[in-house]
Design a protein around this motif. Structure first.
Motif, mmCIF file in Angstrom:
data_model
loop_
_atom_site.group_PDB
_atom_site.id
_atom_site.type_symbol
_atom_site.label_atom_id
_atom_site.label_comp_id
_atom_site.label_asym_id
_atom_site.label_seq_id
_atom_site.Cartn_x
_atom_site.Cartn_y
_atom_site.Cartn_z
ATOM 1 N N MET A 151 0.938 -1.185 -0.089
ATOM 2 C CA MET A 151 0.110 0.248 0.385
ATOM 3 C C MET A 151 0.903 1.604 -0.404
ATOM 4 N N SER A 152 0.241 2.370 -0.604
ATOM 5 C CA SER A 152 1.192 3.307 -0.947
ATOM 6 C C SER A 152 1.153 4.470 -0.153
ATOM 7 N N LYS A 153 1.568 4.968 0.596
ATOM 8 C CA LYS A 153 2.189 6.016 2.067
ATOM 9 C C LYS A 153 1.897 7.223 2.034
ATOM 10 N N ALA A 154 0.963 8.418 2.283
ATOM 11 C CA ALA A 154 1.248 9.528 2.297
ATOM 12 C C ALA A 154 1.783 10.415 3.480
ATOM 13 N N LEU A 155 2.960 10.843 3.294
ATOM 14 C CA LEU A 155 3.213 11.306 5.045
ATOM 15 C C LEU A 155 2.756 12.728 5.028
ATOM 16 N N ILE A 156 1.969 13.327 5.709
ATOM 17 C CA ILE A 156 1.446 14.777 5.661
ATOM 18 C C ILE A 156 1.958 15.824 6.842
ATOM 19 N N VAL A 157 2.561 16.464 6.646
ATOM 20 C CA VAL A 157 3.130 17.410 7.616
ATOM 21 C C VAL A 157 2.450 18.959 7.813
ATOM 22 N N GLY A 158 1.778 18.587 8.818
ATOM 23 C CA GLY A 158 0.461 19.313 9.354
ATOM 24 C C GLY A 158 -0.780 19.050 9.630
ATOM 25 N N GLY A 159 -1.354 19.813 10.470
ATOM 26 C CA GLY A 159 -2.698 19.078 10.731
ATOM 27 C C GLY A 159 -3.814 20.432 11.078
ATOM 28 N N GLY A 160 -3.799 21.358 9.878
ATOM 29 C CA GLY A 160 -4.839 22.229 9.591
ATOM 30 C C GLY A 160 -5.525 21.494 8.341
ATOM 31 N N ILE A 161 -6.221 22.879 8.343
ATOM 32 C CA ILE A 161 -7.294 21.832 7.174
ATOM 33 C C ILE A 161 -6.949 21.443 5.569
ATOM 34 N N GLY A 162 -5.678 22.125 5.327
ATOM 35 C CA GLY A 162 -4.930 21.891 4.065
ATOM 36 C C GLY A 162 -4.257 20.350 3.862
ATOM 37 N N GLY A 163 -3.445 20.110 5.352
ATOM 38 C CA GLY A 163 -3.413 18.747 5.930
ATOM 39 C C GLY A 163 -4.532 17.840 5.645
ATOM 40 N N LEU A 164 -4.734 18.082 6.527
ATOM 41 C CA LEU A 164 -6.270 16.930 6.872
ATOM 42 C C LEU A 164 -7.283 17.112 5.950
ATOM 43 N N ALA A 165 -7.336 17.845 4.901
ATOM 44 C CA ALA A 165 -7.865 17.809 3.728
ATOM 45 C C ALA A 165 -7.672 16.352 2.881
ATOM 46 N N THR A 166 -5.670 16.839 2.679
ATOM 47 C CA THR A 166 -4.988 15.814 2.491
ATOM 48 C C THR A 166 -5.885 14.385 2.495
ATOM 49 N N ALA A 167 -4.992 14.512 3.933
ATOM 50 C CA ALA A 167 -4.964 12.681 4.654
ATOM 51 C C ALA A 167 -6.699 12.535 3.773
ATOM 52 N N VAL A 168 -7.730 13.229 3.957
ATOM 53 C CA VAL A 168 -8.897 12.859 3.446
ATOM 54 C C VAL A 168 -9.108 11.995 1.785
ATOM 55 N N ALA A 169 -8.514 13.014 1.284
ATOM 56 C CA ALA A 169 -8.095 12.779 -0.685
ATOM 57 C C ALA A 169 -7.278 11.547 -0.328
ATOM 58 N N PHE A 170 -6.082 11.177 -0.087
ATOM 59 C CA PHE A 170 -5.108 9.822 -0.297
ATOM 60 C C PHE A 170 -6.111 8.615 0.177
ATOM 61 N N THR A 171 -6.660 8.799 2.431
ATOM 62 C CA THR A 171 -7.798 7.856 2.616
ATOM 63 C C THR A 171 -8.300 7.441 1.140
ATOM 64 N N ARG A 172 -9.929 8.504 0.474
ATOM 65 C CA ARG A 172 -10.211 7.796 0.341
ATOM 66 C C ARG A 172 -9.991 7.112 -0.920
ATOM 67 N N ARG A 173 -8.507 7.406 -1.620
ATOM 68 C CA ARG A 173 -7.966 6.378 -2.887
ATOM 69 C C ARG A 173 -7.388 5.714 -2.060
ATOM 70 N N GLY A 174 -7.265 4.952 -1.096
ATOM 71 C CA GLY A 174 -6.843 3.968 -0.734
ATOM 72 C C GLY A 174 -5.279 4.049 0.326
ATOM 73 N N TRP A 175 -4.536 4.496 -0.059
ATOM 74 C CA TRP A 175 -3.969 4.960 0.552
ATOM 75 C C TRP A 175 -3.336 5.144 2.204
ATOM 76 N N GLU A 176 -2.569 4.892 2.399
ATOM 77 C CA GLU A 176 -2.248 5.017 4.120
ATOM 78 C C GLU A 176 -1.741 6.039 4.336
ATOM 79 N N VAL A 177 -1.563 6.763 5.415
ATOM 80 C CA VAL A 177 -1.806 8.191 5.622
ATOM 81 C C VAL A 177 -1.252 8.532 7.177
ATOM 82 N N GLU A 178 -0.148 8.684 7.272
ATOM 83 C CA GLU A 178 0.659 9.971 8.690
ATOM 84 C C GLU A 178 0.969 11.672 8.657
ATOM 85 N N VAL A 179 -0.241 11.941 9.486
ATOM 86 C CA VAL A 179 -0.537 12.989 10.060
ATOM 87 C C VAL A 179 0.491 13.584 11.136
ATOM 88 N N LEU A 180 1.552 14.534 10.753
ATOM 89 C CA LEU A 180 2.205 14.631 11.749
ATOM 90 C C LEU A 180 1.884 16.366 12.015
#
Length: 366
Positions: free
Chosen positions: A1-30
């Motif tokens: 499974m591909s992984k997206a590592l996201i630095v920042g938990g504001g609106i942009g970071g969380l929205a990006t985490a949602v977008a990757f999650t919906r496409r089947g990626w593993e996500v990690e938000v710092l």
């Protein structure tokens, strides 16, 4: 499974985490803060942002906690109209914008991200081209590294080196108040080097904001200064300020980024303020971050080469940032002849021209 590592938990970071999650990626938000929260302020979400939220599967949840933006236009400090908003035409042409509390939007986004993916209290120190992120809790890696860490982004250094944010020339205050009675016409008021705006929230409160031309880092006297500057402007501004609580007043100088040469470098991509922090004059900062999230997840899922993301997002966001900066320059005019000319021109402009001018900003689809 591909992984997206996201630095920042504001609106942009969380929205990006949602977008990757919906496409089947593993996500990690710092996120460096101990808790993912948002301070009290309102937020306009235009039709382009609502399409992005619909693509994330969250549009209806956000609409349920928002209210349609009823801004009627722009007035002068005496309450005389400079321009009126043809709300029915805007609604028919683009769809209705809404106003939501930032904290509500952030909560909806956070709840859509797996709890196990959120790591708070983690400060990032270095980002490497091979997909390695060195932080206060150790080291993390990802197939895509997303810089969603704001205008003073650490991730951005790995993309285009040191970039110094620029001061816009004006400082701003935000406060949410509970008025004694419902508000009538909502909108903005432009004076001489000063502005005041107000918008209703879904729970009956009103979000107020003010901007004043001033040197950077000038101390603020808080609510007392706002009442002194705007207390003799047209109603309901004095009433709103009378209802405000000093502890709820937020004050920030307004900075923006110069145009970056790129938003990507290898596995790294920038979203939101880390890529294109802009002045708030078009109400598009968060809207563009939501668009970024949708496009980046789509591009990265199709192809490990992120240059298409840069090609799609950089021209658009930099165009919007430039427009927003120009509006701020006009709104903050303080030389009396220039203010008089601005006001006269605004009164002469037909609403149809203003509505048509929104097309390049709002005609975006996911």
């Amino acid at each position: 499974m591909s992984k997206a590592l996201i630095v920042g938990g504001g609106i942009g970071g969380l929205a990006t985490a949602v977008a990757f999650t919906r496409r089947g990626w593993e996500v990690e938000v710092l996120e460096r803060a101990e808790r993912i929260t948002e301070v009290g302020a309102g937020l306009s979400l235009w039709s382009n942002a609502l399409r992005a939220l619909d693509a994330l599967g969250l549009g209806e949840q956000v609409r349920a906690r928002a209210i349609e933006d009823g801004s009627a236009g722009i007035r002068d400090s005496k309450g005389r109209w400079l321009s009126r908003t043809d709300i029915e035409t805007v609604r028919a042409r683009y769809g209705s914008p809404i106003v939501v509390h930032r904290a509500d939007l952030l909560e909806i986004l956070r709840d859509a991200v797996p709890e196990s993916a959120l790591r708070t209290g983690v400060s990032v120190g270095e980002v490497r081209a091979d997909g390695t992120v060195v932080h206060s809790a150790g080291v993390s890696t990802g197939d895509v590294i997303v810089g969603a860490d704001g205008i003073r982004s650490v991730v951005r250094r790995a993309v285009c080196g040191e970039v110094t944010p620029r001061y816009s020339g004006y400082t701003a205050w935000r406060v949410v108040v509970t008025p004694a009675e419902p508000m009538g016409d909502l909108g903005e008021t432009w004076g001489s080097g000063e502005r005041f705006g107000y918008a209703a929230l879904a729970d009956g409160r009103v979000y107020c904001f003010a901007a004043v031309t001033a040197p950077a880092d000038r101390p603020s006297a808080g609510l007392a200064e706002l009442r002194d500057r705007f207390g003799d402007w047209h109603e309901p501004i004095p009433r709103l300020l009378a209802a405000a609580d000093e502890s709820a007043v937020l004050h920030n100088d307004i900075y923006h980024l110069p145009p970056l040469p790129t938003y990507v470098a290898g596995r790294i991509a920038l979203v939101g303020d880390a890529a294109h922090a802009m002045t708030p004059n078009l109400g598009q900062g968060a809207c563009q971050a939501l668009e970024d999230a949708v496009v980046l997840a789509e591009v990265a899922t199709r192809d490990p080469d992120l240059t298409r993301y840069d090609a799609e997002r950089r021209p658009r966001t930099q165009m919007i940032a430039t427009r927003s900066e120009r509006i701020g320059t006009v709104a903050q005019l303080s030389w009396a002849p220039a203010v008089a000319l601005r006001n006269a021109v605004m009164r002469l402009l037909p609403p149809s021209i203003q509505i048509k001018a929104l097309a390049p900003v709002l005609d975006w689809t996911a």
